[in-house]
Design an enzyme around this catalytic site. Sequence first.
Site, mmCIF file in Angstrom:
data_model
loop_
_atom_site.group_PDB
_atom_site.id
_atom_site.type_symbol
_atom_site.label_atom_id
_atom_site.label_comp_id
_atom_site.label_asym_id
_atom_site.label_seq_id
_atom_site.Cartn_x
_atom_site.Cartn_y
_atom_site.Cartn_z
ATOM 1 N N ARG A 1 -6.586 -12.957 9.871
ATOM 2 C CA ARG A 1 -5.827 -12.860 11.122
ATOM 3 C C ARG A 1 -6.741 -12.376 12.254
ATOM 4 O O ARG A 1 -6.672 -12.868 13.382
ATOM 5 C CB ARG A 1 -4.645 -11.920 10.919
ATOM 6 C CG ARG A 1 -3.680 -11.903 12.058
ATOM 7 C CD ARG A 1 -2.394 -11.191 11.762
ATOM 8 N NE ARG A 1 -2.594 -9.950 11.024
ATOM 9 C CZ ARG A 1 -1.672 -9.381 10.279
ATOM 10 N NH1 ARG A 1 -0.489 -9.926 10.164
ATOM 11 N NH2 ARG A 1 -1.911 -8.251 9.654
ATOM 12 N N ARG B 1 3.743 11.258 3.865
ATOM 13 C CA ARG B 1 2.506 10.676 3.332
ATOM 14 C C ARG B 1 2.058 11.373 2.057
ATOM 15 O O ARG B 1 1.216 10.854 1.347
ATOM 16 C CB ARG B 1 1.373 10.768 4.356
ATOM 17 C CG ARG B 1 1.529 9.838 5.524
ATOM 18 C CD ARG B 1 0.290 9.903 6.406
ATOM 19 N NE ARG B 1 0.516 9.222 7.655
ATOM 20 C CZ ARG B 1 0.146 7.971 7.901
ATOM 21 N NH1 ARG B 1 -0.455 7.274 6.972
ATOM 22 N NH2 ARG B 1 0.374 7.422 9.074
ATOM 23 N N ARG C 1 -7.682 -5.531 16.717
ATOM 24 C CA ARG C 1 -7.680 -4.086 16.470
ATOM 25 C C ARG C 1 -8.999 -3.670 15.833
ATOM 26 O O ARG C 1 -9.539 -4.372 14.981
ATOM 27 C CB ARG C 1 -6.530 -3.705 15.541
ATOM 28 C CG ARG C 1 -5.184 -3.735 16.212
ATOM 29 C CD ARG C 1 -4.059 -3.425 15.269
ATOM 30 N NE ARG C 1 -4.335 -2.347 14.347
ATOM 31 C CZ ARG C 1 -3.428 -1.765 13.598
ATOM 32 N NH1 ARG C 1 -2.180 -2.150 13.668
ATOM 33 N NH2 ARG C 1 -3.748 -0.805 12.765
ATOM 34 N N LYS D 1 5.198 -2.638 7.438
ATOM 35 C CA LYS D 1 6.206 -1.607 7.679
ATOM 36 C C LYS D 1 6.712 -1.634 9.127
ATOM 37 O O LYS D 1 7.910 -1.571 9.364
ATOM 38 C CB LYS D 1 5.649 -0.216 7.350
ATOM 39 C CG LYS D 1 5.349 0.005 5.880
ATOM 40 C CD LYS D 1 4.879 1.420 5.588
ATOM 41 C CE LYS D 1 3.631 1.839 6.329
ATOM 42 N NZ LYS D 1 2.412 1.100 5.966
ATOM 43 N N ARG E 1 -8.758 2.721 4.159
ATOM 44 C CA ARG E 1 -7.374 3.129 4.382
ATOM 45 C C ARG E 1 -6.530 2.897 3.133
ATOM 46 O O ARG E 1 -5.637 3.694 2.822
ATOM 47 C CB ARG E 1 -6.795 2.391 5.592
ATOM 48 C CG ARG E 1 -7.462 2.832 6.899
ATOM 49 C CD ARG E 1 -6.950 2.066 8.099
ATOM 50 N NE ARG E 1 -5.548 2.388 8.357
ATOM 51 C CZ ARG E 1 -4.707 1.583 8.998
ATOM 52 N NH1 ARG E 1 -5.114 0.409 9.428
ATOM 53 N NH2 ARG E 1 -3.460 1.949 9.192
#
Length: 195
Positions: free
Chosen positions: A126, A87, A138, A13, A149
């Site tokens: 990744r 959301r 991250r 996104k 998530r």
Amino acid sequence: MNIILLGPPGAGKGTQAERLVENHGLVQLSTGDMLRQAKASGTEMGKRVAEVMERGELVTDEIVVGLIEEKLTTSDAKGFIFDGFPRTLAQADALGALLEKTGQRLDAVIELKVDDKILVDRIVGRAEQARAAGQPVRADDNAETLNQRLEAYHAQTAPLIDYYAQKGALNSVDAMGDIDTIAGELSAIVKTATA
């Protein structure tokens, strides 16, 4: 021109929103960025955000909608990309009411469809490549966190797909392919919505 980008974490996104900003002159409204900016601003709304965040609580819909209303009514942008909002169904209803109140409309909702398992494998891969190259990774780029998530997304946000489909506003794009191909599909949807 107002569009919503829907999709689970890691669907692209943010990357695609950047392309839409470049190609169509829209402004990306990322709720996370807006909350951080508000917290740092020192305004009355910013103080409310800071208090909630410092207590470790989730910011209420009322505060998020207030921040979005502030952007919609003070910006001279020709349109917005809603990234990370709505959301929930309650937030979708609040956004609809807010757009009506400000004399604006929602032009398109774009769902970035992904395969959860492939997505998790891609994100973990990744992260491993970044780690091997000595680059920062991250904290949430791991299978366990991403799966949590994804579960939250399917429970809270995925119902928006039916909500917007019933309103005739939903467009779905296969987000498992090449970034440029996906960007082209999104641009075509935006051009059609503005025609």
